[in-house]
Scaffold this motif. Structure first.
Motif, PDB file in Angstrom:
ATOM      1  N   THR A   1      33.841  42.684  68.896  1.00 47.08           N
ATOM      2  CA  THR A   1      33.572  41.603  67.931  1.00 47.08           C
ATOM      3  C   THR A   1      34.683  40.557  67.905  1.00 47.08           C
ATOM      4  O   THR A   1      34.485  39.462  67.361  1.00 47.08           O
ATOM      5  CB  THR A   1      33.407  42.188  66.511  1.00 47.08           C
ATOM      6  OG1 THR A   1      34.590  42.905  66.142  1.00 47.08           O
ATOM      7  CG2 THR A   1      32.200  43.145  66.461  1.00 47.08           C
TER       8      THR A   1
ATOM      9  N   LYS B   1      32.018  37.908  67.574  1.00 45.13           N
ATOM     10  CA  LYS B   1      31.981  37.007  66.428  1.00 45.13           C
ATOM     11  C   LYS B   1      33.201  36.081  66.347  1.00 45.13           C
ATOM     12  O   LYS B   1      33.106  35.018  65.735  1.00 45.13           O
ATOM     13  CB  LYS B   1      31.879  37.822  65.125  1.00 45.13           C
ATOM     14  CG  LYS B   1      30.569  38.585  64.993  1.00 45.13           C
ATOM     15  CD  LYS B   1      30.490  39.332  63.666  1.00 45.13           C
ATOM     16  CE  LYS B   1      29.139  40.071  63.549  1.00 45.13           C
ATOM     17  NZ  LYS B   1      29.003  40.832  62.273  1.00 45.13           N
ATOM     18  N   THR B   2      34.304  36.502  66.942  1.00 41.11           N
ATOM     19  CA  THR B   2      35.531  35.679  66.859  1.00 41.11           C
ATOM     20  C   THR B   2      36.124  35.549  68.257  1.00 41.11           C
ATOM     21  O   THR B   2      36.358  36.577  68.930  1.00 41.11           O
ATOM     22  CB  THR B   2      36.570  36.299  65.903  1.00 41.11           C
ATOM     23  OG1 THR B   2      35.964  36.492  64.609  1.00 41.11           O
ATOM     24  CG2 THR B   2      37.787  35.416  65.786  1.00 41.11           C
TER      25      THR B   2
ATOM     26  N   ASN C   1      26.068  34.985  68.356  1.00 41.72           N
ATOM     27  CA  ASN C   1      26.495  35.480  67.049  1.00 41.72           C
ATOM     28  C   ASN C   1      27.939  35.069  66.715  1.00 41.72           C
ATOM     29  O   ASN C   1      28.515  35.600  65.749  1.00 41.72           O
ATOM     30  CB  ASN C   1      26.366  37.009  66.984  1.00 41.72           C
ATOM     31  CG  ASN C   1      24.916  37.452  67.047  1.00 41.72           C
ATOM     32  OD1 ASN C   1      24.053  36.935  66.331  1.00 41.72           O
ATOM     33  ND2 ASN C   1      24.628  38.426  67.924  1.00 41.72           N
TER      34      ASN C   1
ATOM     35  N   GLN D   1      30.981  33.358  65.189  1.00 43.44           N
ATOM     36  CA  GLN D   1      31.211  32.721  63.893  1.00 43.44           C
ATOM     37  C   GLN D   1      32.505  31.891  63.867  1.00 43.44           C
ATOM     38  O   GLN D   1      32.579  30.922  63.103  1.00 43.44           O
ATOM     39  CB  GLN D   1      31.262  33.785  62.786  1.00 43.44           C
ATOM     40  CG  GLN D   1      29.960  34.543  62.607  1.00 43.44           C
ATOM     41  CD  GLN D   1      30.044  35.610  61.544  1.00 43.44           C
ATOM     42  OE1 GLN D   1      31.087  35.811  60.896  1.00 43.44           O
ATOM     43  NE2 GLN D   1      28.948  36.369  61.339  1.00 43.44           N
ATOM     44  N   VAL D   2      33.476  32.263  64.670  1.00 42.35           N
ATOM     45  CA  VAL D   2      34.768  31.538  64.697  1.00 42.35           C
ATOM     46  C   VAL D   2      35.117  31.236  66.152  1.00 42.35           C
ATOM     47  O   VAL D   2      35.178  32.152  66.989  1.00 42.35           O
ATOM     48  CB  VAL D   2      35.893  32.366  64.036  1.00 42.35           C
ATOM     49  CG1 VAL D   2      37.220  31.620  64.148  1.00 42.35           C
ATOM     50  CG2 VAL D   2      35.562  32.696  62.588  1.00 42.35           C
TER      51      VAL D   2
ATOM     52  N   MET E   1      25.162  28.158  69.049  1.00 41.32           N
ATOM     53  CA  MET E   1      26.055  28.725  68.037  1.00 41.32           C
ATOM     54  C   MET E   1      25.520  28.430  66.631  1.00 41.32           C
ATOM     55  O   MET E   1      26.144  27.734  65.828  1.00 41.32           O
ATOM     56  CB  MET E   1      27.471  28.157  68.201  1.00 41.32           C
ATOM     57  CG  MET E   1      28.136  28.537  69.503  1.00 41.32           C
ATOM     58  SD  MET E   1      29.819  27.918  69.618  1.00 41.32           S
ATOM     59  CE  MET E   1      30.303  28.494  71.230  1.00 41.32           C
TER      60      MET E   1
ATOM     61  N   TYR F   1      25.293  30.375  64.197  1.00 40.94           N
ATOM     62  CA  TYR F   1      25.992  31.095  63.135  1.00 40.94           C
ATOM     63  C   TYR F   1      27.489  30.719  63.054  1.00 40.94           C
ATOM     64  O   TYR F   1      28.221  31.368  62.297  1.00 40.94           O
ATOM     65  CB  TYR F   1      25.861  32.612  63.347  1.00 40.94           C
ATOM     66  CG  TYR F   1      24.443  33.096  63.285  1.00 40.94           C
ATOM     67  CD1 TYR F   1      23.754  33.168  62.084  1.00 40.94           C
ATOM     68  CD2 TYR F   1      23.795  33.513  64.450  1.00 40.94           C
ATOM     69  CE1 TYR F   1      22.433  33.616  62.037  1.00 40.94           C
ATOM     70  CE2 TYR F   1      22.475  33.974  64.396  1.00 40.94           C
ATOM     71  CZ  TYR F   1      21.810  34.017  63.193  1.00 40.94           C
ATOM     72  OH  TYR F   1      20.495  34.479  63.133  1.00 40.94           O
ATOM     73  N   LEU F   2      27.853  29.727  63.792  1.00 48.66           N
ATOM     74  CA  LEU F   2      29.271  29.340  63.803  1.00 48.66           C
ATOM     75  C   LEU F   2      29.658  28.773  62.441  1.00 48.66           C
ATOM     76  O   LEU F   2      29.017  27.863  61.909  1.00 48.66           O
ATOM     77  CB  LEU F   2      29.549  28.306  64.900  1.00 48.66           C
ATOM     78  CG  LEU F   2      31.016  28.006  65.184  1.00 48.66           C
ATOM     79  CD1 LEU F   2      31.698  29.255  65.755  1.00 48.66           C
ATOM     80  CD2 LEU F   2      31.158  26.841  66.147  1.00 48.66           C
ATOM     81  N   ILE F   3      30.735  29.327  61.893  1.00 52.30           N
ATOM     82  CA  ILE F   3      31.222  28.906  60.576  1.00 52.30           C
ATOM     83  C   ILE F   3      32.488  28.069  60.696  1.00 52.30           C
ATOM     84  O   ILE F   3      32.645  27.096  59.948  1.00 52.30           O
ATOM     85  CB  ILE F   3      31.477  30.149  59.673  1.00 52.30           C
ATOM     86  CG1 ILE F   3      30.166  30.914  59.454  1.00 52.30           C
ATOM     87  CG2 ILE F   3      32.088  29.746  58.345  1.00 52.30           C
ATOM     88  CD1 ILE F   3      30.338  32.209  58.696  1.00 52.30           C
ATOM     89  N   ARG F   4      33.350  28.425  61.611  1.00 51.96           N
ATOM     90  CA  ARG F   4      34.661  27.748  61.734  1.00 51.96           C
ATOM     91  C   ARG F   4      34.854  27.283  63.165  1.00 51.96           C
ATOM     92  O   ARG F   4      34.674  28.057  64.106  1.00 51.96           O
ATOM     93  CB  ARG F   4      35.793  28.683  61.313  1.00 51.96           C
ATOM     94  CG  ARG F   4      37.168  28.044  61.401  1.00 51.96           C
ATOM     95  CD  ARG F   4      38.250  29.014  60.969  1.00 51.96           C
ATOM     96  NE  ARG F   4      39.527  28.354  60.885  1.00 51.96           N
ATOM     97  CZ  ARG F   4      40.322  28.386  59.834  1.00 51.96           C
ATOM     98  NH1 ARG F   4      39.939  29.063  58.746  1.00 51.96           N
ATOM     99  NH2 ARG F   4      41.476  27.781  59.857  1.00 51.96           N
TER     100      ARG F   4
ATOM    101  N   LYS G   1      25.355  25.841  60.066  1.00 53.40           N
ATOM    102  CA  LYS G   1      26.099  26.678  59.133  1.00 53.40           C
ATOM    103  C   LYS G   1      27.619  26.479  59.236  1.00 53.40           C
ATOM    104  O   LYS G   1      28.366  27.282  58.651  1.00 53.40           O
ATOM    105  CB  LYS G   1      25.752  28.157  59.362  1.00 53.40           C
ATOM    106  CG  LYS G   1      24.307  28.500  59.006  1.00 53.40           C
ATOM    107  CD  LYS G   1      24.061  29.980  59.126  1.00 53.40           C
ATOM    108  CE  LYS G   1      22.612  30.327  58.714  1.00 53.40           C
ATOM    109  NZ  LYS G   1      22.324  31.793  58.787  1.00 53.40           N
TER     110      LYS G   1
END
Length: 479
Positions: A60, A84-85, A108, A110-111, A130, A132-135, A158
């Protein structure tokens, strides 16, 4: 390069079934399939190949920071759908080394941290899958502008945090963040923003904004942005970070020091001041043109006057030369009085010569000083008499002619506009002697110091009356 290991290398700090933390490696080691986090920092890994990370089926977190990576293969992250990162910061990744398929498998994620690389542009297609990318961290790169299509094809619905600080960004388009409706934090500090539109009003979820340490040029073009920022700071749920550091590097109104101080009143006064400056410049420009025209006219008139004066002087000088070049009998005083060869008017007759002012002054001074200029030299007297006899076609014995002309040997003789074409008889010689005696008596009566010009006039008077004396005398041409 990949290396399968049975035991953890000595350079790895942590080596377990879930986490592997290593430093200073030149390769990506093969970790157990159960690994959740692989961290390899401060190494010398330059390229990420497709097979290097094929064992991270359950990972992850992947961190490959500060390794000098320059190349990322299109299949480098193939199969990492649980990731995720991803940290790829402090490398040498350029925009050309990233393609549309580089992050294609990271559905998936996120960062994503791409800080401190050498990216000079952003393309939305990189982030197409991406969702689900948050940052997204893009700080510390070489970005110069954020265009309207930079995130156009990106599927970042997102995305909450966007870090673009510490770049060279000098322009942002108004529709740059339209596709990022969920943005909550934007950091654009330490860039080169001078004049940008209000691109933040559509972001209703934005609660943290950082715009300090830029190159703000506080003109009225920033009025919309300043107005939005004042409203933004008035809200208790929103934060404008380091608002005191948003100072103006340049400003139309000297009273505006900070971007937030740019109001409608300041803009109006600035516009009035600017219009006054423009009018003043135009007025001064017209005055400059008028002054240039006046001075040009005066200069032309002055130059014309100089030319006319020069031509007039030349004309007068030419007339003076023409007047002085009239035909006259040369005064036989010495050889230097005429510009040509010395000639005797008794032997050559009357001839023309140009008497310059210098020569006239010399003759006058010689008359005034009383120098005696013998008309005929003693040693050349016989030759002169022969020439006279030859000019008059007379066959007279040399001795008799010498006796007859003995009295003609005067000390001083001047002739102006006269023509002597024949020998003088003895009677004329007597008249000449009398006239010269009269001139010498006048000369003795006058002094040179008091009346120098009178002496000269007397000499001219004697010369002027000489032809009349010759005509009034009883002379006959010798046969």
């Amino acid at each position: 390069m990949i290396q399968v290991i049975t035991s953890c290398p000595s350079s790895c700090v942590v080596c377990s079934e879930d986490i592997t933390l290593c430093q200073g490696l030149t390769y990506i080691l093969a970790v157990p399939a159960s690994t959740k986090a692989l961290i390899i920092m401060d190494g010398n890994i330059t390229s990420v190949e497709g097979f290097n990370l094929s064992f991270l089926l359950n990972a992850t977190l992947l961190r490959l920071s500060a390794n000098g990576i320059t190349t990322i293969r299109d299949d480098a992250f193939l199969g990492l759908r649980t990731l995720k990162t991803l940290f790829l910061d402090q490398n040498q990744i350029s925009s050309s080394s990233i393609t549309y398929s580089t992050f294609h498998e990271l559905q998936n994620l996120q960062v994503l941290v791409l800080s401190n690389n050498i990216l000079n542009s952003i393309h939305g297609i990189w982030f197409k899958n991406m969702k689900y990318l948050i940052r997204l961290n893009l700080n510390g790169n070489q970005l110069t502008s954020i265009m309207g299509d930079s995130f156009k094809m990106a599927n970042l619905g997102k995305l909450r945090i966007l870090d673009l600080s510490n770049n060279f960004i000098n322009s942002i388009e108004k529709r740059t963040f339209h596709g990022l409706s969920q943005l909550m934090e934007i950091d654009l500090s330490r860039n080169r923003l001078a004049v940008i539109p209000d691109a933040f009003s559509p972001l209703s979820e934005l609660n943290l904004l950082n715009l300090d340490q830029n190159w703000w040029n506080c003109t009225c073009q920033l009025y919309d942005l300043a107005s939005f920022l004042r409203k933004y700071t008035n809200s208790s749920s929103r934060t404008l970070r380091n608002a005191d550091n948003m100072n103006c590097r340049a400003s139309e109104n000297p009273s505006v020091i900070n971007l937030l101080e740019l109001t409608e009143v300041n803009c109006n006064s600035a516009l009035k001041h600017l219009s006054g400056v423009i009018k003043t410049k135009r007025r001064n420009y017209g005055q400059d043109i008028a002054l240039v025209a006046i001075f040009s006219f005066l200069g032309g008139v002055g130059l014309m006057c100089l030319v006319l004066a020069f031509c007039n002087r030349k004309l007068r000088y030419g007339k003076a030369n023409e007047h002085s070049s009239e035909n006259c009998c040369c005064r036989t005083l010495d050889e230097s009085q005429c510009g040509h060869e010395p000639r005797n008017y008794l032997t050559k007759g009357c001839y023309n010569c140009h008497l310059t002012q210098e020569k006239d002054i010399k003759v006058m001074s010689m008359l005034g000083s009383g120098r005696e200029m013998p008309l005929l030299q003693e040693n050349g007297h016989q030759e002169t008499v022969k020439a006279v006899s030859k000019c008059t076609d007379l066959k007279v014995p040399f001795r008799s002619t010498e006796k007859q002309n003995e009295q003609m040997k005067n000390d001083h003789f001047l002739c102006f506009n006269c023509r002597l074409q024949q020998s003088y008889p003895q009677e004329s010689a007597g008249n000449i002697a009398k006239m010269y005696d009269r001139y010498m008596s006048y000369k003795k009566q006058l002094t040179v110091r008091t009346l120098p010009k009178v002496e000269v006039l007397c000499g001219f008077w004697a010369v002027w009356h000489l032809p009349y004396s010759l005509e009034s005398g009883n002379h006959t041409t010798p046969q």
